[in-house]
Scaffold this motif. Structure first.
Motif, mmCIF file in Angstrom:
data_model
loop_
_atom_site.group_PDB
_atom_site.id
_atom_site.type_symbol
_atom_site.label_atom_id
_atom_site.label_comp_id
_atom_site.label_asym_id
_atom_site.label_seq_id
_atom_site.Cartn_x
_atom_site.Cartn_y
_atom_site.Cartn_z
ATOM 1 N N SER A 77 44.278 33.847 40.284
ATOM 2 C CA SER A 77 44.643 35.171 40.017
ATOM 3 C C SER A 77 44.307 35.420 38.691
ATOM 4 C CB SER A 77 46.053 35.602 40.319
ATOM 5 O OG SER A 77 46.466 36.547 39.930
ATOM 6 N N SER A 85 44.860 39.014 35.515
ATOM 7 C CA SER A 85 45.420 40.059 35.197
ATOM 8 C C SER A 85 44.499 41.212 35.159
ATOM 9 C CB SER A 85 46.302 39.839 33.907
ATOM 10 O OG SER A 85 46.955 40.972 33.475
ATOM 11 N N THR A 86 45.362 42.541 35.251
ATOM 12 C CA THR A 86 44.226 43.519 34.995
ATOM 13 C C THR A 86 44.229 43.967 33.521
ATOM 14 O OG1 THR A 86 46.290 44.845 35.395
ATOM 15 C CG2 THR A 86 44.931 44.725 37.458
ATOM 16 N N TYR A 87 45.063 42.982 32.696
ATOM 17 C CA TYR A 87 44.830 43.333 31.315
ATOM 18 C C TYR A 87 43.306 43.039 30.857
ATOM 19 C CZ TYR A 87 45.300 42.137 26.329
ATOM 20 O OH TYR A 87 45.341 42.231 24.954
ATOM 21 N N VAL A 94 44.848 39.273 42.007
ATOM 22 C CA VAL A 94 45.010 39.836 40.748
ATOM 23 C C VAL A 94 46.408 39.973 40.504
ATOM 24 C CG1 VAL A 94 42.828 41.168 40.460
ATOM 25 C CG2 VAL A 94 44.905 42.098 41.312
ATOM 26 N N GLU A 95 46.946 40.219 39.029
ATOM 27 C CA GLU A 95 48.144 40.317 38.639
ATOM 28 C C GLU A 95 48.164 41.929 38.128
ATOM 29 O OE1 GLU A 95 51.722 38.870 36.111
ATOM 30 O OE2 GLU A 95 50.166 39.596 34.897
ATOM 31 N N GLY A 122 49.071 44.679 35.905
ATOM 32 C CA GLY A 122 49.877 44.580 34.664
ATOM 33 C C GLY A 122 50.620 45.980 34.347
ATOM 34 N N SER A 180 50.939 39.199 41.631
ATOM 35 C CA SER A 180 52.132 39.503 41.201
ATOM 36 C C SER A 180 51.854 41.019 40.398
ATOM 37 C CB SER A 180 52.706 38.616 40.031
ATOM 38 O OG SER A 180 51.542 38.088 39.246
ATOM 39 N N HIS A 199 53.523 42.857 36.743
ATOM 40 C CA HIS A 199 54.399 42.965 35.341
ATOM 41 C C HIS A 199 54.878 44.284 35.258
ATOM 42 C CE1 HIS A 199 55.175 42.504 31.223
ATOM 43 N NE2 HIS A 199 54.683 40.963 31.235
ATOM 44 N N CYS A 219 55.251 48.352 36.566
ATOM 45 C CA CYS A 219 54.022 48.800 37.347
ATOM 46 C C CYS A 219 54.309 49.519 38.703
ATOM 47 C CB CYS A 219 53.200 47.540 37.594
ATOM 48 S SG CYS A 219 51.792 47.693 38.582
ATOM 49 N N SER A 249 54.803 47.513 27.189
ATOM 50 C CA SER A 249 55.420 46.724 28.100
ATOM 51 C C SER A 249 56.966 46.723 28.093
ATOM 52 C CB SER A 249 55.174 45.198 27.796
ATOM 53 O OG SER A 249 55.256 44.853 26.461
#
Length: 112
Positions: free
Chosen positions: A3, A5-7, A30-31, A33, A57, A59, A62, A75
């Protein structure tokens, strides 16, 4: 499962092109974010199905809160540990929204 992150989704990068790219790199999940907006989430959902990419997941929060601006880092829009009861209640509300979104997209984990 591998996976990402969309970061790592560039601000000007098209979501569909990014999903194709990460799939070529071997990612199958993907996570989503904390920078994922309501609009971005709506764009992501059909594309995730199209490319058979899972959501591992989310974060917290979201999608990102859209009920007002904050001077804080995104965040930390609201704090679950806030002394101010109204802020804490908003943090709980948006955390519950994140949990609902996780269920909607099939994610088993929420990162808080």
């Amino acid at each position: 499962m591998l996976s990402i992150s969309t970061y790592w989704l560039g601000e000007d990068e098209a979501i569909e092109g990014w999903l194709q790219k990460i799939q070529r790199y071997g990612f199958d999940a993907v996570e989503l974010g904390y920078r994922t907006t309501h609009e971005t989430l709506k764009e992501f959902e059909p594309l995730l199905k199209k490319y058979k990419i899972r959501v591992s997941s989310l974060h917290n929060f979201c999608p990102a809160p859209n009920d007002g601006d904050t001077e804080r880092h995104p965040s930390n829009h609201y704090r679950l540990s806030a002394v101010d009861e109204q802020e804490r209640l908003k943090a709980v509300e948006w955390t519950n929204n994140t949990i609902d979104t996780a269920k909607q997209v099939g994610a088993g984990v929420v990162v808080i």
